[in-house]
Design a protein around this motif. Structure first.
Motif, PDB file in Angstrom:
ATOM      1  N   ALA A 344     -28.656  25.815  -0.917  1.00 39.81           N
ATOM      2  CA  ALA A 344     -28.804  25.155  -2.219  1.00 39.81           C
ATOM      3  C   ALA A 344     -29.718  23.941  -2.137  1.00 39.81           C
ATOM      4  O   ALA A 344     -30.598  23.751  -2.991  1.00 39.81           O
ATOM      5  N   TYR A 345     -29.517  23.108  -1.121  1.00 37.77           N
ATOM      6  CA  TYR A 345     -30.358  21.920  -0.984  1.00 37.77           C
ATOM      7  C   TYR A 345     -31.792  22.292  -0.635  1.00 37.77           C
ATOM      8  O   TYR A 345     -32.748  21.649  -1.080  1.00 37.77           O
ATOM      9  N   ALA A 346     -31.972  23.320   0.174  1.00 32.73           N
ATOM     10  CA  ALA A 346     -33.322  23.747   0.546  1.00 32.73           C
ATOM     11  C   ALA A 346     -34.087  24.265  -0.668  1.00 32.73           C
ATOM     12  O   ALA A 346     -35.261  23.932  -0.873  1.00 32.73           O
ATOM     13  N   LYS A 354     -38.091  21.737 -12.588  1.00 31.12           N
ATOM     14  CA  LYS A 354     -36.754  21.699 -13.186  1.00 31.12           C
ATOM     15  C   LYS A 354     -35.988  22.987 -12.884  1.00 31.12           C
ATOM     16  O   LYS A 354     -36.473  23.873 -12.178  1.00 31.12           O
ATOM     17  N   VAL A 355     -34.784  23.088 -13.463  1.00 30.55           N
ATOM     18  CA  VAL A 355     -33.931  24.250 -13.239  1.00 30.55           C
ATOM     19  C   VAL A 355     -34.645  25.542 -13.635  1.00 30.55           C
ATOM     20  O   VAL A 355     -34.516  26.574 -12.962  1.00 30.55           O
ATOM     21  N   LEU A 356     -35.430  25.505 -14.694  1.00 30.47           N
ATOM     22  CA  LEU A 356     -36.099  26.719 -15.165  1.00 30.47           C
ATOM     23  C   LEU A 356     -37.096  27.265 -14.151  1.00 30.47           C
ATOM     24  O   LEU A 356     -37.534  28.416 -14.251  1.00 30.47           O
ATOM     25  N   GLN A 414     -29.530  18.717 -10.757  1.00 30.72           N
ATOM     26  CA  GLN A 414     -29.310  19.916 -11.569  1.00 30.72           C
ATOM     27  C   GLN A 414     -29.739  21.182 -10.837  1.00 30.72           C
ATOM     28  O   GLN A 414     -29.092  22.226 -10.942  1.00 30.72           O
ATOM     29  N   LYS A 415     -30.815  21.080 -10.067  1.00 30.47           N
ATOM     30  CA  LYS A 415     -31.286  22.249  -9.317  1.00 30.47           C
ATOM     31  C   LYS A 415     -30.327  22.612  -8.193  1.00 30.47           C
ATOM     32  O   LYS A 415     -30.079  23.799  -7.937  1.00 30.47           O
ATOM     33  N   VAL A 416     -29.760  21.602  -7.534  1.00 32.07           N
ATOM     34  CA  VAL A 416     -28.772  21.884  -6.490  1.00 32.07           C
ATOM     35  C   VAL A 416     -27.546  22.550  -7.097  1.00 32.07           C
ATOM     36  O   VAL A 416     -27.048  23.564  -6.597  1.00 32.07           O
ATOM     37  N   GLU A 417     -27.043  21.985  -8.191  1.00 32.39           N
ATOM     38  CA  GLU A 417     -25.849  22.533  -8.842  1.00 32.39           C
ATOM     39  C   GLU A 417     -26.080  23.964  -9.313  1.00 32.39           C
ATOM     40  O   GLU A 417     -25.225  24.847  -9.128  1.00 32.39           O
ATOM     41  N   GLU A 418     -27.234  24.215  -9.914  1.00 36.25           N
ATOM     42  CA  GLU A 418     -27.516  25.560 -10.419  1.00 36.25           C
ATOM     43  C   GLU A 418     -27.727  26.546  -9.271  1.00 36.25           C
ATOM     44  O   GLU A 418     -27.339  27.721  -9.384  1.00 36.25           O
ATOM     45  N   SER A 419     -28.313  26.092  -8.183  1.00 40.94           N
ATOM     46  CA  SER A 419     -28.481  26.969  -7.022  1.00 40.94           C
ATOM     47  C   SER A 419     -27.127  27.397  -6.481  1.00 40.94           C
ATOM     48  O   SER A 419     -26.930  28.571  -6.111  1.00 40.94           O
TER      49      SER A 419
END
Length: 455
Positions: A344-346, A354-356, A414-419
């Motif tokens: 997720a962090y990678a 962004k998340v998109l 947000q990207k970590v959470e969504e991953s």
């Protein structure tokens, strides 16, 4: 005994240089000095303010820029921008990654001034898997000192002939132009290679960094991560010690009859509290990833670029897997983080924007590695951003770079959470960790006992 961390002279880190992947060894020029091939085949993406991605290319066919508003990363007059990239290939990817990290630090530590900004830049080819990282430097004041500093940086840290690009709006036609310069290492001279118009592109359907994730950040197997640390041995001697530990672990460890439960979540979501409480409640063994046997090397690898840092953490998961296999033969096992955190962090780090812009749902990068021991259940602790920040501030310990990014960059968080949410086989089952310790433990136990009736 801990080996000393070795260093190389920056100019030794890589044997080739380019402007955003354009081949320059040997260059192929026309009689007028224009570069004959390669430039028009490249595309570029810069991350502008607010994590907005700006896609563009350079045109030599007379195409005119029709919508400059789509290029917010470039400055209007009197401002000027500069860029350069570091090439990478399967043969020199470790040295290229370290060189990029070195240049990144030099730029962040420089005295460019408050009116200058350094933006991440990627160069890629839609036809080839040739992604390169670089920098786009904005200079609002068009300061001669900024240009001199960047020329010196390129000249001294990239082997000759080094190249860098200058972008500015021409007064004659109001168009945005890029001038590519070749800088001599010894004599300090520079020569114009070519000039091209900057043309906005439609946003790529798939972020260009996604194609490289399995080779550069999220490793799909033990051997894939191992190859990176093998390349690091001449420049990071501690890599050999890590590989020796990994090689002592069985390649295909088998899980015992007792359940294996992983607790995941961002920093300050209560993982330590929950894992200890579950250990006591279930009479379980508590393990952590990365394991304590590699703790003395973590600071060294945390200081390295993503390619090396993530290879290190990927391999530590295989060490933990051997511990899980042994412990799960006699009791339940609780694991404080495992592969999902590494991935997720990678993903969030390497895919800017962004998340998109993340890899789409069901992309292979979200799939658990086939050769890594799989847990029975993964719980993802979640808290709202405000609560998490308060907890971080109250911990009184030094923050890692990732913790700082989570706190200051909402898009990264947000990207970590969504991953985490997109992980598959196994998925992460969310548990609200915002309430009291007792309520969080009760909620976690409810999920666990629903799946494991005998616990």
């Amino acid at each position: 005994m801990l080996l000393k961390h070795s260093t190389l002279v920056p100019s030794q880190l890589i044997k080739a240089c380019s402007f955003c992947s354009m081949a320059v060894s040997p260059p192929n020029y026309t009689a007028s000095g224009q570069h004959a091939s390669g430039l028009e085949k490249r595309s570029f993406v810069a991350e502008s303010a607010g994590s907005e991605l700006v896609f563009f290319t350079l045109s030599g066919d007379g195409a005119r820029l029709l919508d400059r508003a789509r290029l917010p990363c470039f400055l209007p007059p009197p401002g000027r921008c500069y860029s350069f990239c570091v090439p990478s290939s399967a043969r020199d990817r470790v040295r290229a990654a370290r060189l990029h990290r070195h240049l990144q630090r030099r730029l962040s530590q420089s005295s460019l001034g408050a009116r200058s900004k350094v933006l991440p830049l990627l160069s890629y080819s839609p036809q080839e898997a040739a992604l390169e990282k670089g920098f786009l430097v904005q200079d609002e004041l068009r300061s001669p000192e900024t240009e001199r500093f960047l020329e010196q940086l390129v000249r001294h840290h990239l082997p000759a002939p080094a190249h860098f690009a200058v972008y500015e709006v021409e007064a004659q036609d109001g168009e945005l132009w890029c001038a590519l310069w070749r800088v001599g290492a010894a004599d300090g001279r520079k020569a114009l290679v070519c000039r091209r118009r900057v043309v906005a592109l439609e946003e790529a359907k798939v972020h260009p960094a996604i194609a490289d994730l399995h080779d550069a950040a999220v490793f799909s197997s033990r051997n894939a991560a191992r190859r990176v640390l093998e390349e690091c041995i001449p420049i990071i001697p501690e890599s050999k010690a890590v590989l020796d530990l990994v090689d002592k672990c069985p390649e295909d460890p088998k899980k015992g009859d007792f359940p294996v439960i992983v607790i995941e979540g961002l920093d300050a979501t209560g993982k330590t509290t929950v894992t200890h409480a579950l250990k006591d409640s279930l009479n379980a063994v508590l393990l952590r990833s990365p394991p304590s046997c590699v703790s003395r090397w973590r600071k060294i690898f945390d200081d390295e670029p993503t390619l090396i840092r993530r290879a290190f953490y990927a391999l530590t998961n295989y060490i933990v897997a051997s511990e899980i296999a042994k412990a799960s033969t006699t009791s339940p096992v609780i694991v404080d983080r495992y592969w999902h955190s590494t991935a997720a962090y990678a993903i969030a780090t390497e895919v800017n924007g962004k998340v998109l812009h993340l890899p789409p749902l069901h992309h292979p990068v979200y799939h658990w590695p086939e050769d890594l021991l799989r847990p029975d259940l993964v719980l993802l602790l979640t808290v709202n951003p405000e609560e998490r920040i308060q907890r971080l501030q109250g911990r009184g310990i030094e923050k890692t770079k990732e913790e700082s990014d989570l706190e200051t960059n909402c898009f990264f968080r947000q990207k970590v959470e969504e991953s985490y949410r997109r992980m598959e086989n196994p998925v992460c089952q969310p548990v609200d960790a915002s309430s009291s310790k007792e309520d969080v433990l009760k909620a976690a136990l409810q999920v666990i006992k629903k799946q494991f009736h005998k616990l």
